[in-house]
Design a protein around this motif. Sequence first.
Motif, PDB file in Angstrom:
ATOM      1  N   VAL A  95       0.729  -1.041  -0.078  1.00  0.00           N
ATOM      2  CA  VAL A  95       0.057   0.124   0.051  1.00  0.00           C
ATOM      3  C   VAL A  95       0.739   1.279   0.116  1.00  0.00           C
ATOM      4  N   PHE A  96       0.502   2.139  -0.928  1.00  0.00           N
ATOM      5  CA  PHE A  96       1.288   3.549  -0.961  1.00  0.00           C
ATOM      6  C   PHE A  96       0.425   4.444  -0.031  1.00  0.00           C
ATOM      7  N   LYS A  97       0.996   4.855   1.045  1.00  0.00           N
ATOM      8  CA  LYS A  97       0.467   5.757   2.200  1.00  0.00           C
ATOM      9  C   LYS A  97      -0.864   5.312   2.670  1.00  0.00           C
ATOM     10  N   GLY A  98      -1.557   4.691   2.186  1.00  0.00           N
ATOM     11  CA  GLY A  98      -2.937   4.055   2.806  1.00  0.00           C
ATOM     12  C   GLY A  98      -4.010   4.770   3.007  1.00  0.00           C
ATOM     13  N   CYS A 121       5.145   4.899   2.917  1.00  0.00           N
ATOM     14  CA  CYS A 121       4.539   6.345   3.033  1.00  0.00           C
ATOM     15  C   CYS A 121       5.759   6.960   2.840  1.00  0.00           C
ATOM     16  N   PRO A 122       6.040   7.466   1.440  1.00  0.00           N
ATOM     17  CA  PRO A 122       7.184   8.333   1.072  1.00  0.00           C
ATOM     18  C   PRO A 122       7.050   9.804   1.549  1.00  0.00           C
ATOM     19  N   LYS A 143      10.569   7.226   4.669  1.00  0.00           N
ATOM     20  CA  LYS A 143      11.720   7.981   3.987  1.00  0.00           C
ATOM     21  C   LYS A 143      13.031   8.200   4.869  1.00  0.00           C
ATOM     22  N   ASP A 144      12.649   7.981   6.130  1.00  0.00           N
ATOM     23  CA  ASP A 144      13.841   8.600   7.023  1.00  0.00           C
ATOM     24  C   ASP A 144      13.574   8.048   8.540  1.00  0.00           C
ATOM     25  N   SER A 145      14.562   7.558   9.069  1.00  0.00           N
ATOM     26  CA  SER A 145      14.596   6.781  10.369  1.00  0.00           C
ATOM     27  C   SER A 145      14.011   7.713  11.442  1.00  0.00           C
ATOM     28  N   THR A 146      13.926   9.060  11.316  1.00  0.00           N
ATOM     29  CA  THR A 146      13.536   9.826  12.449  1.00  0.00           C
ATOM     30  C   THR A 146      12.102   9.751  12.619  1.00  0.00           C
ATOM     31  N   PRO A 163      13.680   5.110   1.031  1.00  0.00           N
ATOM     32  CA  PRO A 163      13.911   6.405   0.459  1.00  0.00           C
ATOM     33  C   PRO A 163      13.150   6.492  -0.919  1.00  0.00           C
ATOM     34  N   PHE A 164      12.835   7.706  -1.590  1.00  0.00           N
ATOM     35  CA  PHE A 164      12.657   7.694  -2.959  1.00  0.00           C
ATOM     36  C   PHE A 164      13.898   7.637  -3.800  1.00  0.00           C
ATOM     37  N   ALA A 165      13.564   7.252  -4.933  1.00  0.00           N
ATOM     38  CA  ALA A 165      14.742   6.927  -6.037  1.00  0.00           C
ATOM     39  C   ALA A 165      14.231   7.398  -7.530  1.00  0.00           C
ATOM     40  N   CYS A 166      14.856   7.028  -8.309  1.00  0.00           N
ATOM     41  CA  CYS A 166      14.599   7.437  -9.634  1.00  0.00           C
ATOM     42  C   CYS A 166      14.355   6.302 -10.594  1.00  0.00           C
TER      43      CYS A 166
END
Length: 190
Positions: A95-98, A121-122, A143-146, A163-166
């Motif tokens: 699921v993207f974001k959901g 969830c990017p 996208k981030d461990s924080t 994380p995001f990529a291309c």
Amino acid sequence: MRILLVGDSFGLQDIAETYAQRALDTLGHVVIPFDCLLSRATPASLLPTAWRQRWRRLLPSPRQWWPALRRREIAAMGQALLECVARERPDVLFVFKGTPLTADTLHAVRDRFHIPRVNWCPDDPFRYLSDEVYPCYELFCVKDSTYFDPLRQRGAKRLMVLPFACDPSVHRRIVMEEGARHRWQAESCF
């Protein structure tokens, strides 16, 4: 592997759902896209015909009717997703974001079909999701461990940075020296 990919913008250029679908296809997976936007009824279709013509006069403030209408729309989308899972029998729900998925829908997927549920969830995961859904995923990617500590406090079980990529078929190729290519290469990333 059969992957049911849940998002809301398949087929559009420069959209993460499209990139992920293409990458997973390339790796040989069977990808079944489920587009939340196309599965949901439009608000106008949920109103009786007579109301559609004079809704502004009958219901002057959308705040009075939108929450109930939205609940019906989300319930219909959840039912459509369950029907898709039953028909397609995927190995995993990705699921993207959901955004419109509810805990009830995710619990039904778990209880009826016994398949893993993954959320990527990017963006900011606290912007799109209600606290009730975090524990419903077996893997939650951000996208981030924080985000890890606040997500654990909300019940997320297993967390991973993705994380995001291309997409090389869309973006310009990067020319790298062999040492850098060896260090940064991967079969797939999103």
